[in-house]
Design a protein around this motif. Structure first.
Motif, PDB file in Angstrom:
ATOM      1  N   GLY A  42       0.817  -1.121  -0.285  1.00  0.00           N
ATOM      2  CA  GLY A  42       0.125  -0.128  -0.270  1.00  0.00           C
ATOM      3  C   GLY A  42       1.081   1.571  -0.178  1.00  0.00           C
TER       4      GLY A  42
ATOM      5  N   ASP B 231       0.856   1.590  -3.770  1.00  0.00           N
ATOM      6  CA  ASP B 231      -0.217   1.798  -3.573  1.00  0.00           C
ATOM      7  C   ASP B 231      -1.456   0.991  -4.464  1.00  0.00           C
ATOM      8  OD1 ASP B 231      -2.346   4.567  -4.580  1.00  0.00           O
ATOM      9  OD2 ASP B 231      -2.518   3.349  -2.814  1.00  0.00           O
TER      10      ASP B 231
ATOM     11  N   GLU C  78      -8.915   7.836  -7.220  1.00  0.00           N
ATOM     12  CA  GLU C  78      -7.919   8.277  -7.327  1.00  0.00           C
ATOM     13  C   GLU C  78      -8.036  10.080  -8.548  1.00  0.00           C
ATOM     14  OE1 GLU C  78      -4.548   5.970  -8.950  1.00  0.00           O
ATOM     15  OE2 GLU C  78      -4.234   5.228  -7.039  1.00  0.00           O
TER      16      GLU C  78
ATOM     17  N   ARG D 165       1.828   7.108 -10.168  1.00  0.00           N
ATOM     18  CA  ARG D 165       2.271   7.364  -9.085  1.00  0.00           C
ATOM     19  C   ARG D 165       3.828   7.285  -8.595  1.00  0.00           C
ATOM     20  NH1 ARG D 165      -0.088   1.333  -8.612  1.00  0.00           N
ATOM     21  NH2 ARG D 165      -2.331   2.091  -8.831  1.00  0.00           N
TER      22      ARG D 165
ATOM     23  N   LYS E  33       1.292   8.529   5.479  1.00  0.00           N
ATOM     24  CA  LYS E  33       1.513   7.549   5.785  1.00  0.00           C
ATOM     25  C   LYS E  33       2.588   6.543   6.601  1.00  0.00           C
ATOM     26  CE  LYS E  33      -0.183   5.689   1.242  1.00  0.00           C
ATOM     27  NZ  LYS E  33       0.732   5.305  -0.088  1.00  0.00           N
TER      28      LYS E  33
ATOM     29  N   ASN F 184       0.097   2.625   5.633  1.00  0.00           N
ATOM     30  CA  ASN F 184      -0.916   2.701   3.996  1.00  0.00           C
ATOM     31  C   ASN F 184      -2.275   2.043   4.709  1.00  0.00           C
ATOM     32  OD1 ASN F 184      -0.875   2.241   1.880  1.00  0.00           O
ATOM     33  ND2 ASN F 184      -1.405   0.457   1.819  1.00  0.00           N
TER      34      ASN F 184
ATOM     35  N   ARG G 176      -6.199   3.657   4.274  1.00  0.00           N
ATOM     36  CA  ARG G 176      -7.112   3.499   3.815  1.00  0.00           C
ATOM     37  C   ARG G 176      -8.421   3.506   4.433  1.00  0.00           C
ATOM     38  NH1 ARG G 176      -4.701  -1.284  -0.072  1.00  0.00           N
ATOM     39  NH2 ARG G 176      -2.821   0.231  -1.073  1.00  0.00           N
TER      40      ARG G 176
ATOM     41  N   LEU H 288      -6.744   8.343  -0.180  1.00  0.00           N
ATOM     42  CA  LEU H 288      -6.702   7.224   0.306  1.00  0.00           C
ATOM     43  C   LEU H 288      -7.875   6.439   1.183  1.00  0.00           C
ATOM     44  CD1 LEU H 288      -3.472   7.810   1.818  1.00  0.00           C
ATOM     45  CD2 LEU H 288      -3.783   5.707   0.083  1.00  0.00           C
TER      46      LEU H 288
END
Lengths: 151, 678
Positions: free
Chosen positions: B101, B105, B155, B218, B266, B353, B357, B416
């Motif tokens: 993550g 990602d 995204e 990314r 993160k 991460n 989420r 996220l």
């Protein structure tokens, strides 16, 4: 033996395995996954299962043989055995794993040893049955027939 | 495509590959999905591989997590989705999940023969987009493509929002809060500049993207890059580490502030988790510190924030210690966990991460928030998502964290969150909320300290408006948490001071408010924030603007329900609180905002945390609620008819029920539905 007869024996045999709980729906899934590109898929997977299980059962035996049993480790092994047996559809083996994990949590060595014994028995039984099944399949194929698919 | 057993990276090369899946196989969609399967069980691995091939996916399998990780790193854009077992000998599946993550990602699906709630919840909190119970059936695998699409979609959405938000920011003149530099623009000498810059950045990324693909390029946070990042952060000091400065220090060409911002978030999540882990290995807990996942971002909060938190009495001493320990890189309590970040940079990411989420709830909120631009009157840089997040965050720290991080980050967080929320199952929501709560709490103080006055401002403003009809103020604060955008910040800053003064009086006027502990106020604030974000009670003058928005936004009532729903799903326990507490807390939080901007909210959280669990908080909340309900006229406004409070409640209730088991974990049971004033 003629093909038809072999096939009937096969159907009878595999049905009994399902009826007696040795195999469950997951095994059917494996059978459905088999196709021309992977004609031996079921045998391949089940062989992997045998190898893995025997290794795990050995590890379990050793782990429970220690003076200070590492129950976490034992539980990890049982968990893995549960995963692989459920993936191939070895239902009775999988079912033995649940009480096994319970006694592990209780840190009950005696209970674990009993469970281990039971799971070994179930494993050998299902191994035997599956090997018989595969032999039947081979005979059918050798006799020029197709392996009947179960619903 | 049948790559053959054991083949490793099949595809590609890079950008073209990354977008190849979606664009190339339109007719056979979702065929060609590039899946990486990791499981130490050879039987399962083989079966999964076959099943995935039968789904016409491209499969790469690995029986070791380390190998899988290196595969992913070598081929950043070579995979669309990862499926991993939970129990593996060489690396815990959740670690792998975090790494993936954080660094790549990608959506990650966890699987296990273990179907206990704890483990599933862990998946949720760590950011897994799904959790499969073994034996896995092919039907379950057929739909995994949805996670890939969903992620990409979000995204994109975030980007779009950012752009629109940026434009709005540009319009406003705001006092640049010192801490704004990281986020959107407002500070840096002009909203326009930052807006432009942001747009340019986004444009760049857009260009890099294949138009046909939903996938955005990314930034790959390689170990080296991360090291640079951590160096920069440490150099600046955790509390001063803002994306802009980090970016400057890192001096990496092509790296955008947004990239840094989301990565920073993160990282903070991760640090917080570390500190939280040391306290409560079991995680899922409602206590602030105790929640491992919630501990993300702790390190970033050290020093000032911690003290601020502690000072407010909100932060339990232990939490403070943990935070500090985390901040300092020592294990706060039990040990080694805090040191993890130092030792293993990657872990940091993994922590962050998952945290990032967040539960679906947030996602929903985001969605609904998008519509509402609460800060209508106030140039809200916050994208609706932010608002949603904000709302959510009132329950969860992450929310606060988001606010704190400013626009860019917020946006990313939103993304996220959205991702996470989408990905998460219901139970995960609750967890996420918890986590976010924790995070947000921690993050709040820092925010107020540093840069993100937004949140605090927003609330106080709201409070003010309520009580004194200080519409202006209200507006600011209310929105601020939601919108991290710099404009908000400015706004909030102004508000803060004003609010502060006002808030107190308000409190007293609310009668019960003054008597309330700061905690409760905070809680209320949180709630009220949440409430507000939902759809603001008509009681607030400021909501006039909102009303205008209504049509576009959520249609308050709908929003409310949406919100609730999401809330519910996310935090069972919090839901209980939210309906009633929101209102109450919102007000209290607003009052508190005067001090620190965000702090009130965080205080709410921290106070909540202090109690140790949701339950204690709940009790407080309930109590407060009672007081407030009676006192505050605003209360009624909070639950405006328009919102269909009943609807909200029922939604909440339903949610609660649905997430029943989760609730238990959070300790919300106690008050769950019973206490909610309806």
């Amino acid at each position: 033996m003629e093909v038809g007869q072999l096939q009937r024996s096969f159907i009878e045999y595999i049905s009994s395995l399902f009826n007696e709980g040795f195999l469950d729906a997951q095994f059917s899934q494996l059978q459905q996954l088999q196709d021309e590109s992977n004609p031996d898929f079921v045998v391949e997977v089940v062989s992997l299962f045998f190898e893995d299980s025997e290794r795990l059962l050995n590890d379990l035996t050793m782990a429970l043989d220690q003076p200070n049993v590492d129950f976490k480790q034992v539980d990890a092994h049982v968990h893995q055995l549960k995963g692989s047996s459920s993936s191939v559809g070895a239902q009775r083996v999988k079912n033995c794993c649940v009480p096994f994990r319970n006694v592990c949590e209780e840190q009950n060595t005696e209970g674990c040893l009993r469970c281990l014994q039971q799971i070994k028995q179930e494993y050998l039984l299902v191994k035997n049955k599956l090997q018989t099944l595969f032999e039947l399949e081979q005979q059918i194929v050798a006799a020029g027939g197709a392996i009947p698919m179960m619903q | 495509m049948n790559l053959g057993v054991g083949s490793v990276v099949k595809t590609m090369s890079g950008a073209s590959c990354s977008v190849s899946w979606k664009s190339n196989d339109n007719n056979q969609f979702p065929a060609g999905l590039r899946v990486l399967v990791v499981d130490d069980d050879p039987t399962c691995l083989r079966i999964l591989e076959k099943m995935l091939r039968n789904c016409h996916y491209e499969v790469t399998k690995s029986n070791r997590a380390e190998i899988a990780l290196s595969l992913l790193r070598e081929n950043r854009n070579g995979f669309d989705i990862v499926i991993s077992d939970v129990h593996m000998p060489d690396m815990d599946g959740f670690k792998l999940l975090e790494h993936v993550g954080l660094e790549m990602d990608l959506p990650v699906i966890m699987m296990s023969a273990d179907d206990s709630k704890d483990v599933v919840m862990k998946g949720v909190t760590h950011g897994a987009c799904d959790y499969l119970i073994k034996p896995v059936r092919i039907e379950a695998l057929k739909n995994i493509w949805q996670h890939v699409i969903r992620k990409k979609k979000h995204e994109r959405k975030d980007k779009d929002f950012d752009q629109s938000a940026t434009a709005e920011e540009g319009d406003r003149q705001q006092k640049p809060p010192e801490d704004l530099d990281y986020s959107s623009s407002a500070n840096e000498g002009g909203n326009w500049k930052s807006s432009k810059r942001r747009k340019e950045e986004e444009d760049e990324t857009e260009e890099r993207d294949d138009s046909s693909s939903l996938k955005k390029p990314r930034v790959v946070w390689s170990v080296e890059l991360h090291q640079q990042f951590v160096q920069a952060v440490n150099q600046l000091g955790i509390d001063k580490a803002v994306p802009k400065k980090i970016l400057e220090l890192m001096n990496v060409p092509g790296l955008t502030r947004e990239n840094v911002a989301s990565h920073l978030q993160k990282y903070r999540l991760y640090l917080r988790r570390l500190s939280g882990v040391s306290q409560h290995p079991s995680g899922l807990n409602n206590s602030f510190m105790g929640h491992p996942e919630a501990t993300y971002g702790m390190s970033s909060f050290n020093g000032l924030e911690l003290q601020a938190l502690a000072a407010t009495g909100q932060l339990p001493a232990q939490s403070l210690a943990t935070l500090q320990a985390a901040a300092l890189g020592r294990s706060a309590t039990k040990g080694a966990t805090i040191s993890m970040p130092l030792v293993d940079q990657r872990n940091l990411f993994s922590f962050e991460n998952p945290k990032l989420r967040f539960p679906e709830g947030q996602q929903q909120l985001n969605n609904s928030n998008k519509q509402i631009n609460l800060l209508h009157g106030i140039p809200t840089t916050m994208e609706p998502k932010q608002l949603a997040d904000l709302h959510q965050s009132s329950h969860s720290p992450s929310f606060v964290a988001m606010n704190m991080q400013g626009n860019s980050r917020v946006q990313q967080n939103n993304a996220l969150l959205m991702h996470m929320s989408q990905q998460q199952q219901q139970p995960s929501r609750a967890q996420m909320l918890n986590e976010t709560n924790n995070v947000s709490q921690v993050s709040r103080p820092p925010l107020s300290m540093s840069q993100q006055p937004l949140s605090s401002n927003g609330i106080p403003g709201a409070v003010l408006s309520r009580s004194g009809g200080i519409v202006a103020n209200v507006r600011g604060p209310v929105y601020s948490p939601v919108s991290q955008a710099s404009p908000m910040v400015d706004f909030s800053l102004n508000q803060n001071t004003e609010l502060q003064n006002n808030s107190f009086p308000l409190v007293s006027s609310n009668s019960g408010m003054s008597t309330m502990t700061s905690k409760r106020m905070l809680q209320e604030e949180v709630n009220s924030d949440i409430k507000r974000s939902r759809g603001f009670p008509s009681g607030y003058n400021m909501f006039d603007e909102l009303h205008q928005q209504k049509s576009q936004d959520w249609g308050l009532s709908s929003v409310g329900s949406t919100f609730d729903a999401s809330h519910h799903s996310t935090i069972p326990g919090t839901l209980d609180i939210s309906p009633s507490m929101l209102v109450q807390q919102g007000i209290s939080s607003m009052k508190r905002n005067g001090q620190n901007g965000i702090s009130p909210i965080s205080d709410a959280f921290s106070s909540r945390e202090e109690s140790g669990n949701v339950n204690p908080m709940g009790g407080n909340l309930l109590t407060v609620k009672a007081e407030q309900l009676h006192d505050a006229s605003y209360q009624s406004s909070f639950f405006p008819g328009q919102f269909g409070q009943d609807d909200l409640m029922s939604a909440l209730l339903k949610q609660q029920e649905s997430v029943g088991p989760v609730e238990t974990e959070f300790g919300f049971d106690g008050y769950a539905l019973d206490n909610l004033p309806v």
